[in-house]
Design a protein around this motif. Structure first.
Motif, PDB file in Angstrom:
ATOM      1  N   GLU A  48       0.811  -1.222   0.000  1.00 12.41           N
ATOM      2  CA  GLU A  48       0.000   0.000   0.000  1.00 12.41           C
ATOM      3  C   GLU A  48       0.843   1.271   0.000  1.00 12.41           C
ATOM      4  OE1 GLU A  48      -3.352   0.088  -0.331  1.00 12.41           O
ATOM      5  OE2 GLU A  48      -3.239  -2.085  -0.544  1.00 12.41           O
ATOM      6  N   LEU A  49       1.997   1.225   0.652  1.00 16.92           N
ATOM      7  CA  LEU A  49       2.837   2.424   0.728  1.00 16.92           C
ATOM      8  C   LEU A  49       4.007   2.382  -0.240  1.00 16.92           C
ATOM      9  CD1 LEU A  49       2.856   2.911   4.610  1.00 16.92           C
ATOM     10  CD2 LEU A  49       1.300   3.893   2.914  1.00 16.92           C
ATOM     11  N   GLY A  50       4.216   1.231  -0.881  1.00 20.87           N
ATOM     12  CA  GLY A  50       5.270   1.113  -1.885  1.00 20.87           C
ATOM     13  C   GLY A  50       6.678   1.149  -1.329  1.00 20.87           C
ATOM     14  N   ILE A  51       6.854   0.693  -0.101  1.00 22.34           N
ATOM     15  CA  ILE A  51       8.166   0.684   0.544  1.00 22.34           C
ATOM     16  C   ILE A  51       8.704  -0.740   0.531  1.00 22.34           C
ATOM     17  CG2 ILE A  51       9.434   1.143   2.679  1.00 22.34           C
ATOM     18  CD1 ILE A  51       8.208   3.668   1.406  1.00 22.34           C
ATOM     19  N   GLU A  52       9.872  -0.928  -0.026  1.00 19.34           N
ATOM     20  CA  GLU A  52      10.477  -2.255  -0.053  1.00 19.34           C
ATOM     21  C   GLU A  52      11.297  -2.461   1.217  1.00 19.34           C
ATOM     22  OE1 GLU A  52      13.619  -4.847  -2.687  1.00 19.34           O
ATOM     23  OE2 GLU A  52      12.487  -3.244  -3.658  1.00 19.34           O
ATOM     24  N   LEU A  53      10.870  -3.424   2.020  1.00 17.84           N
ATOM     25  CA  LEU A  53      11.570  -3.734   3.264  1.00 17.84           C
ATOM     26  C   LEU A  53      12.514  -4.907   3.040  1.00 17.84           C
ATOM     27  CD1 LEU A  53       8.583  -3.440   5.765  1.00 17.84           C
ATOM     28  CD2 LEU A  53      10.343  -1.739   5.267  1.00 17.84           C
ATOM     29  N   GLU A  54      13.644  -4.838   3.702  1.00 18.42           N
ATOM     30  CA  GLU A  54      14.633  -5.907   3.632  1.00 18.42           C
ATOM     31  C   GLU A  54      14.678  -6.626   4.969  1.00 18.42           C
ATOM     32  OE1 GLU A  54      18.321  -4.330   2.079  1.00 18.42           O
ATOM     33  OE2 GLU A  54      17.189  -2.869   0.906  1.00 18.42           O
ATOM     34  N   ASN A  55      15.331  -7.766   4.996  1.00 21.37           N
ATOM     35  CA  ASN A  55      15.387  -8.561   6.226  1.00 21.37           C
ATOM     36  C   ASN A  55      15.877  -7.753   7.421  1.00 21.37           C
ATOM     37  OD1 ASN A  55      14.379 -10.832   4.990  1.00 21.37           O
ATOM     38  ND2 ASN A  55      16.370 -11.752   4.614  1.00 21.37           N
ATOM     39  N   GLN A  56      16.880  -6.915   7.229  1.00 20.19           N
ATOM     40  CA  GLN A  56      17.414  -6.142   8.357  1.00 20.19           C
ATOM     41  C   GLN A  56      16.431  -5.074   8.847  1.00 20.19           C
ATOM     42  OE1 GLN A  56      18.965  -6.201   5.324  1.00 20.19           O
ATOM     43  NE2 GLN A  56      19.513  -4.133   4.695  1.00 20.19           N
ATOM     44  N   ASP A  57      15.429  -4.748   8.034  1.00 20.30           N
ATOM     45  CA  ASP A  57      14.407  -3.781   8.458  1.00 20.30           C
ATOM     46  C   ASP A  57      13.369  -4.402   9.390  1.00 20.30           C
ATOM     47  OD1 ASP A  57      15.508  -1.794   6.763  1.00 20.30           O
ATOM     48  OD2 ASP A  57      14.379  -2.606   5.060  1.00 20.30           O
ATOM     49  N   ILE A  58      13.233  -5.720   9.315  1.00 18.48           N
ATOM     50  CA  ILE A  58      12.214  -6.423  10.094  1.00 18.48           C
ATOM     51  C   ILE A  58      12.745  -6.626  11.513  1.00 18.48           C
ATOM     52  CG2 ILE A  58      10.643  -8.392  10.174  1.00 18.48           C
ATOM     53  CD1 ILE A  58      10.402  -6.691   7.623  1.00 18.48           C
ATOM     54  N   HIS A  59      12.718  -5.550  12.251  1.00 15.96           N
ATOM     55  CA  HIS A  59      13.203  -5.536  13.626  1.00 15.96           C
ATOM     56  C   HIS A  59      12.109  -4.939  14.498  1.00 15.96           C
ATOM     57  CE1 HIS A  59      15.572  -4.280  17.116  1.00 15.96           C
ATOM     58  NE2 HIS A  59      16.400  -5.238  16.761  1.00 15.96           N
ATOM     59  N   LEU A  60      11.870  -5.532  15.634  1.00 15.82           N
ATOM     60  CA  LEU A  60      10.798  -5.131  16.540  1.00 15.82           C
ATOM     61  C   LEU A  60      10.753  -3.625  16.782  1.00 15.82           C
ATOM     62  CD1 LEU A  60       8.588  -6.379  18.413  1.00 15.82           C
ATOM     63  CD2 LEU A  60      10.307  -6.343  20.201  1.00 15.82           C
ATOM     64  N   ASP A  61      11.894  -3.014  16.997  1.00 16.43           N
ATOM     65  CA  ASP A  61      11.921  -1.586  17.307  1.00 16.43           C
ATOM     66  C   ASP A  61      11.414  -0.719  16.163  1.00 16.43           C
ATOM     67  OD1 ASP A  61      12.840  -2.016  19.865  1.00 16.43           O
ATOM     68  OD2 ASP A  61      14.950  -1.806  19.319  1.00 16.43           O
ATOM     69  N   ASN A  62      11.474  -1.205  14.932  1.00 18.00           N
ATOM     70  CA  ASN A  62      10.980  -0.444  13.779  1.00 18.00           C
ATOM     71  C   ASN A  62       9.463  -0.432  13.687  1.00 18.00           C
ATOM     72  OD1 ASN A  62      13.501   0.312  12.805  1.00 18.00           O
ATOM     73  ND2 ASN A  62      13.703  -1.524  11.561  1.00 18.00           N
ATOM     74  N   PHE A  63       8.806  -1.266  14.487  1.00 19.95           N
ATOM     75  CA  PHE A  63       7.351  -1.427  14.371  1.00 19.95           C
ATOM     76  C   PHE A  63       6.611  -1.197  15.691  1.00 19.95           C
ATOM     77  CE2 PHE A  63       9.350  -3.844  11.035  1.00 19.95           C
ATOM     78  CZ  PHE A  63       8.620  -3.474   9.920  1.00 19.95           C
TER      79      PHE A  63
END
Length: 79
Positions: A48-63
């Motif tokens: 929906e927002l068109g942001i490509e997330l990478e494995n290193q982005d999938i961190h609890l603090d980012n969400f």
């Protein structure tokens, strides 16, 4: 970024039903997040927002909060 924030809030409100969710509220500490919702949130950000997330982005603090998610989005858009 304000439009992105509103889209994100609308998405979260479909699941949380907490009308007074603040931008810095920890959605994990409030008990709103499970593994299925976490994946739905990642998919929302990517599709929906068109942001490509990478494995290193999938961190609890980012969400943890609306502001944390917006900071992640800003970082990804700056690249």
């Amino acid at each position: 970024m304000e439009q992105t924030k509103e889209q994100l809030k609308q998405f979260l409100h479909r699941f949380f039903r907490k009308p007074d969710l603040q931008d810095d509220d920890d959605i994990f500490a409030l008990g709103f997040v499970n593994s299925l919702f976490a994946m739905q949130l990642v998919m929302f950000i990517e599709t929906e927002l068109g942001i490509e997330l990478e494995n290193q982005d999938i961190h609890l603090d980012n969400f943890r909060s609306i502001n944390a998610i917006l900071n992640l989005i800003r970082t990804k858009q700056a690249v």
